[in-house]
Write a protein that holds these residues in place. Structure first.
Motif, PDB file in Angstrom:
ATOM      1  N   ASN A 145       0.803  -1.223   0.000  1.00 16.54           N
ATOM      2  CA  ASN A 145       0.000   0.000   0.000  1.00 16.54           C
ATOM      3  C   ASN A 145       0.836   1.272   0.000  1.00 16.54           C
ATOM      4  O   ASN A 145       0.291   2.372  -0.175  1.00 16.54           O
ATOM      5  N   TYR A 146       2.151   1.137   0.198  1.00 14.15           N
ATOM      6  CA  TYR A 146       3.025   2.307   0.255  1.00 14.15           C
ATOM      7  C   TYR A 146       4.110   2.240  -0.825  1.00 14.15           C
ATOM      8  O   TYR A 146       5.119   2.929  -0.747  1.00 14.15           O
ATOM      9  N   VAL A 147       3.846   1.426  -1.853  1.00 10.59           N
ATOM     10  CA  VAL A 147       4.738   1.288  -2.995  1.00 10.59           C
ATOM     11  C   VAL A 147       4.082   1.961  -4.200  1.00 10.59           C
ATOM     12  O   VAL A 147       2.868   1.841  -4.400  1.00 10.59           O
ATOM     13  N   LEU A 148       4.866   2.666  -4.995  1.00 10.63           N
ATOM     14  CA  LEU A 148       4.373   3.389  -6.164  1.00 10.63           C
ATOM     15  C   LEU A 148       4.838   2.712  -7.447  1.00 10.63           C
ATOM     16  O   LEU A 148       5.911   2.106  -7.491  1.00 10.63           O
ATOM     17  N   SER A 149       4.028   2.832  -8.481  1.00  9.89           N
ATOM     18  CA  SER A 149       4.396   2.333  -9.799  1.00  9.89           C
ATOM     19  C   SER A 149       5.066   3.446 -10.597  1.00  9.89           C
ATOM     20  O   SER A 149       4.509   4.536 -10.733  1.00  9.89           O
ATOM     21  N   ILE A 150       6.259   3.177 -11.128  1.00 11.87           N
ATOM     22  CA  ILE A 150       6.972   4.169 -11.932  1.00 11.87           C
ATOM     23  C   ILE A 150       6.692   3.908 -13.407  1.00 11.87           C
ATOM     24  O   ILE A 150       7.024   2.838 -13.923  1.00 11.87           O
ATOM     25  N   PRO A 151       6.066   4.851 -14.091  1.00 13.19           N
ATOM     26  CA  PRO A 151       5.742   4.655 -15.514  1.00 13.19           C
ATOM     27  C   PRO A 151       6.990   4.332 -16.345  1.00 13.19           C
ATOM     28  O   PRO A 151       8.090   4.821 -16.055  1.00 13.19           O
ATOM     29  N   ASP A 152       6.790   3.526 -17.374  1.00 13.42           N
ATOM     30  CA  ASP A 152       7.903   3.068 -18.199  1.00 13.42           C
ATOM     31  C   ASP A 152       8.657   4.213 -18.869  1.00 13.42           C
ATOM     32  O   ASP A 152       9.846   4.091 -19.153  1.00 13.42           O
ATOM     33  N   ALA A 165      11.206  15.086  -3.787  1.00  9.21           N
ATOM     34  CA  ALA A 165      11.227  16.426  -4.368  1.00  9.21           C
ATOM     35  C   ALA A 165      10.016  16.663  -5.266  1.00  9.21           C
ATOM     36  O   ALA A 165       9.384  17.713  -5.214  1.00  9.21           O
ATOM     37  N   GLY A 166       9.690  15.674  -6.085  1.00  7.25           N
ATOM     38  CA  GLY A 166       8.584  15.824  -7.023  1.00  7.25           C
ATOM     39  C   GLY A 166       7.241  15.988  -6.349  1.00  7.25           C
ATOM     40  O   GLY A 166       6.451  16.868  -6.703  1.00  7.25           O
ATOM     41  N   ILE A 167       6.975  15.165  -5.337  1.00  4.66           N
ATOM     42  CA  ILE A 167       5.671  15.240  -4.684  1.00  4.66           C
ATOM     43  C   ILE A 167       5.608  16.411  -3.710  1.00  4.66           C
ATOM     44  O   ILE A 167       4.542  17.003  -3.495  1.00  4.66           O
ATOM     45  N   THR A 168       6.731  16.808  -3.143  1.00  6.25           N
ATOM     46  CA  THR A 168       6.742  17.940  -2.213  1.00  6.25           C
ATOM     47  C   THR A 168       6.320  19.226  -2.913  1.00  6.25           C
ATOM     48  O   THR A 168       5.677  20.092  -2.304  1.00  6.25           O
ATOM     49  N   THR A 169       6.656  19.356  -4.189  1.00  8.86           N
ATOM     50  CA  THR A 169       6.242  20.556  -4.936  1.00  8.86           C
ATOM     51  C   THR A 169       4.889  20.368  -5.615  1.00  8.86           C
ATOM     52  O   THR A 169       4.096  21.311  -5.695  1.00  8.86           O
ATOM     53  N   TYR A 170       4.617  19.164  -6.078  1.00  8.98           N
ATOM     54  CA  TYR A 170       3.344  18.911  -6.767  1.00  8.98           C
ATOM     55  C   TYR A 170       2.156  19.113  -5.826  1.00  8.98           C
ATOM     56  O   TYR A 170       1.131  19.699  -6.217  1.00  8.98           O
ATOM     57  N   SER A 171       2.276  18.658  -4.590  1.00  6.91           N
ATOM     58  CA  SER A 171       1.136  18.718  -3.672  1.00  6.91           C
ATOM     59  C   SER A 171       0.639  20.143  -3.417  1.00  6.91           C
ATOM     60  O   SER A 171      -0.565  20.410  -3.536  1.00  6.91           O
ATOM     61  N   PRO A 172       1.500  21.117  -3.112  1.00  4.68           N
ATOM     62  CA  PRO A 172       0.968  22.474  -2.929  1.00  4.68           C
ATOM     63  C   PRO A 172       0.473  23.107  -4.225  1.00  4.68           C
ATOM     64  O   PRO A 172      -0.471  23.905  -4.201  1.00  4.68           O
ATOM     65  N   LEU A 173       1.087  22.766  -5.349  1.00  7.01           N
ATOM     66  CA  LEU A 173       0.587  23.295  -6.618  1.00  7.01           C
ATOM     67  C   LEU A 173      -0.846  22.831  -6.863  1.00  7.01           C
ATOM     68  O   LEU A 173      -1.695  23.599  -7.336  1.00  7.01           O
ATOM     69  N   LYS A 174      -1.135  21.580  -6.511  1.00  2.00           N
ATOM     70  CA  LYS A 174      -2.495  21.068  -6.653  1.00  2.00           C
ATOM     71  C   LYS A 174      -3.423  21.633  -5.573  1.00  2.00           C
ATOM     72  O   LYS A 174      -4.571  22.000  -5.853  1.00  2.00           O
ATOM     73  N   THR A 175      -2.924  21.694  -4.348  1.00  2.69           N
ATOM     74  CA  THR A 175      -3.754  22.179  -3.244  1.00  2.69           C
ATOM     75  C   THR A 175      -4.214  23.607  -3.479  1.00  2.69           C
ATOM     76  O   THR A 175      -5.366  23.961  -3.178  1.00  2.69           O
ATOM     77  N   TRP A 176      -3.340  24.442  -4.035  1.00  5.19           N
ATOM     78  CA  TRP A 176      -3.695  25.838  -4.284  1.00  5.19           C
ATOM     79  C   TRP A 176      -4.159  26.058  -5.731  1.00  5.19           C
ATOM     80  O   TRP A 176      -4.151  27.175  -6.240  1.00  5.19           O
ATOM     81  N   ASN A 177      -4.576  24.979  -6.382  1.00  6.08           N
ATOM     82  CA  ASN A 177      -5.302  25.041  -7.665  1.00  6.08           C
ATOM     83  C   ASN A 177      -4.551  25.793  -8.765  1.00  6.08           C
ATOM     84  O   ASN A 177      -5.127  26.620  -9.486  1.00  6.08           O
ATOM     85  N   ARG A 303      -1.910   8.193  -3.005  1.00  4.56           N
ATOM     86  CA  ARG A 303      -2.728   8.428  -4.194  1.00  4.56           C
ATOM     87  C   ARG A 303      -2.228   9.638  -4.979  1.00  4.56           C
ATOM     88  O   ARG A 303      -2.085   9.579  -6.208  1.00  4.56           O
ATOM     89  N   GLU A 304      -1.926  10.729  -4.278  1.00  3.36           N
ATOM     90  CA  GLU A 304      -1.452  11.928  -4.954  1.00  3.36           C
ATOM     91  C   GLU A 304      -0.044  11.731  -5.515  1.00  3.36           C
ATOM     92  O   GLU A 304       0.297  12.283  -6.568  1.00  3.36           O
ATOM     93  N   THR A 305       0.774  10.934  -4.834  1.00  5.25           N
ATOM     94  CA  THR A 305       2.124  10.668  -5.331  1.00  5.25           C
ATOM     95  C   THR A 305       2.071   9.881  -6.635  1.00  5.25           C
ATOM     96  O   THR A 305       2.833  10.168  -7.577  1.00  5.25           O
ATOM     97  N   GLN A 306       1.162   8.919  -6.715  1.00  9.94           N
ATOM     98  CA  GLN A 306       1.017   8.191  -7.979  1.00  9.94           C
ATOM     99  C   GLN A 306       0.499   9.116  -9.072  1.00  9.94           C
ATOM    100  O   GLN A 306       0.961   9.054 -10.221  1.00  9.94           O
ATOM    101  N   GLU A 307      -0.411  10.000  -8.720  1.00 12.91           N
ATOM    102  CA  GLU A 307      -0.916  10.995  -9.675  1.00 12.91           C
ATOM    103  C   GLU A 307       0.234  11.859 -10.192  1.00 12.91           C
ATOM    104  O   GLU A 307       0.312  12.169 -11.390  1.00 12.91           O
ATOM    105  N   MET A 308       1.126  12.255  -9.281  1.00 14.74           N
ATOM    106  CA  MET A 308       2.276  13.075  -9.666  1.00 14.74           C
ATOM    107  C   MET A 308       3.181  12.325 -10.643  1.00 14.74           C
ATOM    108  O   MET A 308       3.635  12.888 -11.650  1.00 14.74           O
ATOM    109  N   LEU A 309       3.465  11.054 -10.360  1.00 13.38           N
ATOM    110  CA  LEU A 309       4.318  10.269 -11.247  1.00 13.38           C
ATOM    111  C   LEU A 309       3.700  10.161 -12.641  1.00 13.38           C
ATOM    112  O   LEU A 309       4.392  10.306 -13.656  1.00 13.38           O
ATOM    113  N   ASP A 310       2.397   9.936 -12.686  1.00 14.77           N
ATOM    114  CA  ASP A 310       1.712   9.829 -13.975  1.00 14.77           C
ATOM    115  C   ASP A 310       1.712  11.176 -14.710  1.00 14.77           C
ATOM    116  O   ASP A 310       1.877  11.223 -15.936  1.00 14.77           O
ATOM    117  N   PHE A 311       1.540  12.272 -13.951  1.00 17.08           N
ATOM    118  CA  PHE A 311       1.581  13.616 -14.540  1.00 17.08           C
ATOM    119  C   PHE A 311       2.963  13.893 -15.123  1.00 17.08           C
ATOM    120  O   PHE A 311       3.084  14.415 -16.253  1.00 17.08           O
TER     121      PHE A 311
END
Length: 354
Positions: A145-152, A165-177, A303-311
């Protein structure tokens, strides 16, 4: 059977990291065993190794930006199989019962998330581990449940730092729309800052980098920044007053922030991401005058970290890295303290000496 693991560990705040061997737990029914291929080097690793927060327990293996290949899965694992490209970020468990956990924001777990290194580790007791040990190592065992899939499409080495680094910046960018029409400033173009620029630009924002010099201006523009502002240039700072909806502040060192608040538009927010260990004065008037805010943000949930990887995969975004052998980790720490890295060190774990 327990997994024999090679690593680099810190044994004291005043000693260099050194080779270290220990055992990972035997994978259980819900576990994924991972051969670590690459591990990013985060500035917070340096804080923990140096015991800047006063709570480090030694010996400790840092590293929470992990990319590797699945080598085994437990009987109950349905999300992963041997050979899958996977990642592990800053947490490996949480209580799963509190409101944040149920909302998919495990990073804000009320009892506290189980961090990838340095947290109490009841699952490791069978092999003599009292705390979790991180990614400067050649293997790790993590609940599925705490493992992420890395896109090919993402290179494993450049994908590793996305797990922090990626999720630390992605999360506030999404939170503040953040989206088309948003005006975003990024303070500091380092490991976090360069990811904030790339992601915000991909979301459609008009991005400005604030820095102490112009030596990274060309890099900022290559990454998607439209403007570059020297924060010691009083005239330029005055001209940029009330311009930004969001300021992403990535600087870890203590620095002046009160003057930056005037750059925010009405209802604008400065989000603090850097792990600074000293207080920084903020005055009431700039906040009151335009209903501005100073906020903080951690990482993101699974969930948001996987979203970030896919983004990032969809937008061809990865970290700019310098790949090094693990035995150069102490040199990397020295350079990181001098901000001498563009923009993230990554350990090539396959070069870990036997």
């Amino acid at each position: 059977m327990p997994i024999a693991t090679r690593a680099f560990a810190a044994t004291a705040s005043d000693k260099p990291l050194a080779p270290y061997s220990f055992e990972r737990r035997d994978p259980g029914p819900d576990d994924v065993a991972i051969a670590i291929k690459f591990a990013g080097v985060c500035h917070s690793d340096l804080h923990i190794v140096k015991n800047d927060l006063g709570n480090t327990r030694y010996p400790i293996v840092p590293g929470h930006e992990i990319a590797g290949i699945v080598t085994a899965v437990g009987a109950n694992v349905t999300r992963f199989k041997e050979g899958d490209r996977v990642g592990v970020g800053c947490m490996v468990d949480s209580c799963r019962q509190c409101a944040p956990c149920k909302e998919g924001e495990e990073q804000y777990c009320v009892p506290g998330m189980t961090q990838t290194y340095g947290s109490p580790d009841p699952k490791g007791v069978e092999v003599g581990q009292t705390i979790t040990q991180g990614g400067y190592s050649d293997a790790i065992v993590v609940d599925q449940n705490y493992v992420l899939s890395i896109p090919d499409s993402l290179p494993l080495d450049a994908a590793a730092p996305l797990l922090c680094a990626g999720i630390t910046t992605y999360s506030p960018l999404k939170t503040w729309n953040v989206g088309p029409g948003s005006k975003v400033a990024v303070v500091g173009l380092g490991g976090l800052g360069h990811m904030a620029v790339k992601q915000a630009a991909a979301m459609g924002a008009e991005v400005t980098v604030l820095s102490t010099s112009d030596r990274k201006k060309a890099d900022a523009e290559r990454m998607g920044a439209r403007h570059f502002l020297i924060n010691s240039d009083k005239d330029a700072m005055k001209a940029a007053a009330e311009k930004f909806d969001l300021i992403i502040n990535t600087v870890s060192a203590t620095h002046e922030i009160a003057g930056h608040l005037n750059l925010l538009a009405k209802d604008g927010t400065m989000v603090m991401l850097g792990l600074s260990t000293e207080g920084m004065p903020v005055f009431a008037m700039p906040l009151l005058w335009r209903r501005r805010r100073v906020a903080g943000s951690l990482i993101g949930g699974i969930r948001e970290t996987q979203e970030m990887l896919d983004f990032c995969a969809a937008n061809n975004i990865a970290c700019d890295i310098e790949l090094i052998a693990p035995d150069r980790i102490n040199e990397a720490y020295e350079r990181m303290e001098k901000s001498d890295v563009r923009y993230r060190f990554v350990l090539d774990i396959e070069k870990l000496a036997a």
